[in-house]
Every structure is written in structure tokens, then in C-alpha cells.
Design a protein around this motif. Structure first.
Motif, mmCIF file in Angstrom:
data_model
loop_
_atom_site.group_PDB
_atom_site.id
_atom_site.type_symbol
_atom_site.label_atom_id
_atom_site.label_comp_id
_atom_site.label_asym_id
_atom_site.label_seq_id
_atom_site.Cartn_x
_atom_site.Cartn_y
_atom_site.Cartn_z
ATOM 1 N N ARG A 168 0.834 -1.216 0.000
ATOM 2 C CA ARG A 168 0.000 0.000 0.000
ATOM 3 C C ARG A 168 0.867 1.263 0.000
ATOM 4 O O ARG A 168 0.597 2.214 -0.751
ATOM 5 N N ILE A 169 1.908 1.270 0.815
ATOM 6 C CA ILE A 169 2.793 2.437 0.882
ATOM 7 C C ILE A 169 3.545 2.611 -0.437
ATOM 8 O O ILE A 169 3.698 3.741 -0.944
ATOM 9 N N PHE A 170 4.001 1.511 -1.000
ATOM 10 C CA PHE A 170 4.750 1.559 -2.267
ATOM 11 C C PHE A 170 3.902 2.146 -3.385
ATOM 12 O O PHE A 170 4.333 3.056 -4.119
ATOM 13 N N ILE A 171 2.676 1.679 -3.513
ATOM 14 C CA ILE A 171 1.778 2.190 -4.554
ATOM 15 C C ILE A 171 1.413 3.643 -4.278
ATOM 16 O O ILE A 171 1.380 4.485 -5.194
ATOM 17 N N GLN A 180 -4.212 0.881 -6.572
ATOM 18 C CA GLN A 180 -4.498 1.425 -5.239
ATOM 19 C C GLN A 180 -5.964 1.208 -4.866
ATOM 20 O O GLN A 180 -6.290 0.900 -3.714
ATOM 21 N N LYS A 181 -6.842 1.355 -5.859
ATOM 22 C CA LYS A 181 -8.275 1.172 -5.605
ATOM 23 C C LYS A 181 -8.624 -0.300 -5.383
ATOM 24 O O LYS A 181 -9.536 -0.617 -4.608
ATOM 25 N N ALA A 182 -7.909 -1.197 -6.063
ATOM 26 C CA ALA A 182 -8.250 -2.629 -6.005
ATOM 27 C C ALA A 182 -7.413 -3.409 -4.998
ATOM 28 O O ALA A 182 -7.581 -4.626 -4.877
ATOM 29 N N LEU A 183 -6.535 -2.703 -4.290
ATOM 30 C CA LEU A 183 -5.609 -3.427 -3.412
ATOM 31 C C LEU A 183 -6.327 -4.181 -2.300
ATOM 32 O O LEU A 183 -5.998 -5.351 -2.011
ATOM 33 N N LYS A 226 -8.073 -9.042 0.661
ATOM 34 C CA LYS A 226 -9.130 -9.326 1.629
ATOM 35 C C LYS A 226 -9.361 -10.809 1.844
ATOM 36 O O LYS A 226 -9.512 -11.276 2.983
ATOM 37 N N SER A 227 -9.394 -11.565 0.799
ATOM 38 C CA SER A 227 -9.676 -13.005 0.915
ATOM 39 C C SER A 227 -8.517 -13.787 1.538
ATOM 40 O O SER A 227 -8.705 -14.949 1.922
ATOM 41 N N HIS A 228 -7.359 -13.156 1.642
ATOM 42 C CA HIS A 228 -6.189 -13.850 2.197
ATOM 43 C C HIS A 228 -5.900 -13.496 3.643
ATOM 44 O O HIS A 228 -5.015 -14.086 4.247
ATOM 45 N N MET A 229 -6.652 -12.546 4.200
ATOM 46 C CA MET A 229 -6.396 -12.128 5.573
ATOM 47 C C MET A 229 -7.264 -12.951 6.530
ATOM 48 O O MET A 229 -8.486 -12.900 6.460
ATOM 49 N N PRO A 230 -6.648 -13.736 7.422
ATOM 50 C CA PRO A 230 -7.426 -14.582 8.341
ATOM 51 C C PRO A 230 -8.178 -13.746 9.350
ATOM 52 O O PRO A 230 -7.695 -12.702 9.806
ATOM 53 N N THR A 231 -9.369 -14.194 9.685
ATOM 54 C CA THR A 231 -10.182 -13.533 10.704
ATOM 55 C C THR A 231 -9.893 -14.153 12.052
ATOM 56 O O THR A 231 -10.031 -15.361 12.221
#
Length: 204
Positions: A105-108, A188-191, A196-201
Motif C-alpha cells: 500500500r505504501i509503495f503504490i 491502489q483502488k483494487a488493493l 481481503k480473501s487472504h487475511m485470516p479472521t
């Protein structure tokens, strides 16, 4: 002359005692129980005896209930330990994956804000995303490589613009550079959707 005195008269059973006299003690009747018959218990039948007799059915039920309770308790403790360990692992995975997401996110964001790349920003991005292939999957690792390649291409276009003397060619290079910057705007908009699908809850 001898005077015969009359013997003292006894009072009737129901008469009250005279003052100063000692009341007679009533007779106590004793009833002796007959001895027990030969071959029987020494206790007389009229004497109530309370004896504890074993209850095998009740003991088995109590043992079964106790075993079930202890087994359930042990299972609950084991499940809680597994749950705690599971959540700890998921939280650790979340932290490591979030570090890659945040670095991306910072890089983009830096490229979108400045319209160019920097060696320092590119180096931080590469260092932070080295473990993408093992923490995520091959698809996301390829995406990280794509971002790096596009950033390198943008840097090359900026260098070409500086070295180009012809206005026409320089204009073409600027258009290409702008398109590359717009590419990063789209990323940046689609990041969030990519990660999202890879972040465990935690706690799931």
C-alpha cells in the motif's frame, strides 16, 4: 389392763397422702422378653436394626456420571487449549500478511503521489514482500512481481524523458509514463480486494 391399739388404717389407692407422710413408691412391673430362638440373630425381633446394605446399581450410576463429567471437563480443557493455540497461529499469520499488505500500500501510494519511483521505496517494497509466495500463494507473488516490473518501467520512462531532446518523442514518453501512473492508481483502488480473501479472521 392392756389396751390394744388398733392398727393404722391404710388409705385407699385413690386417697391423697396425709401431710407429713412419705408417699408410697408405686410398684414397677418388669416385662422380660423371651430369649431368641436357637439359630436366630441375638437381637430381639422387637428391636429395630438399621443396617447399611450395598447398592451396586446406585454405585454404578454414580461412577458412570462421574466418569462422564470428568471426560467432558477434560474435553473442554483440551478444546480451549486448541482454540487458544489456533487463534495465536492465526494472529501471527495475520500480522505477517498485514506487513506485506501495508508495504504494498505504501509503495503504490508513493508512486501515485509523486508520479515516479524511488530507490529507497523500491528497496523497502522488495524486502517486505520477499515472503509473499510462502505466506500467500503464487498468484499474489506474481502480482508483487508485476508491481515491481511496472515501477521499474516507470522509472525507465522518466529517465528517457530527461534524456530525450525531441519534444515529440518526449511527449510520447510522458504519455506512457502517465499511463503507468494511472495503472498504479487503479491498483491502489483494487488493493483491498486483492488481499481481503487472504487475511485470516481472528477467532473464526
Amino acid at each position: 389392763m392392756v389396751t390394744k391399739t388398733a392398727p393404722p388404717s391404710t388409705s385407699s389407692a385413690g386417697s391423697a397422702p396425709q401431710p407429713g407422710s412419705i408417699p408410697a413408691t408405686p410398684a414397677v412391673q418388669r416385662f422380660d422378653l423371651p430369649p431368641p430362638a436357637p439359630g436366630t440373630s441375638s437381637s430381639h425381633p422387637l428391636v429395630l436394626q438399621i443396617e447399611k446394605t450395598p447398592d451396586p446399581d446406585g454405585l454404578q450410576i454414580f461412577t458412570a456420571i462421574t466418569t462422564c463429567v470428568l471426560t467432558a471437563l477434560a474435553g473442554l480443557i483440551a478444546w480451549r487449549q486448541w482454540r487458544t493455540s489456533h487463534d495465536t497461529l492465526r494472529f501471527s499469520l495475520f500480522q505477517k500478511r498485514f506487513e506485506i499488505y501495508d508495504a504494498t500500500r505504501i509503495f503504490i501510494g508513493d508512486i501515485v503521489m509523486s508520479g515516479n519511483t524511488s530507490k529507497e521505496g523500491t528497496a523497502k517494497f522488495l524486502t517486505a514482500t520477499l515472503g509473499t509466495r510462502w505466506l500467500f500463494n503464487e498468484k499474489l507473488a506474481s502480482y508483487m512481481q508485476e508491481l515491481y516490473d511496472q515501477a521499474q518501467l516507470l522509472e525507465a520512462k522518466r529517465l528517457e524523458i530527461e534524456d530525450e531532446d525531441h519534444d515529440v518523442e518526449r511527449g510520447k514518453l510522458r504519455v506512457q509514463a502517465t499511463n503507468l501512473v494511472n495503472y498504479f492508481v487503479d491498483q491502489q483502488k483494487a488493493l483491498n480486494d486483492r488481499f481481503k480473501s487472504h487475511m485470516p479472521t481472528i477467532g473464526a
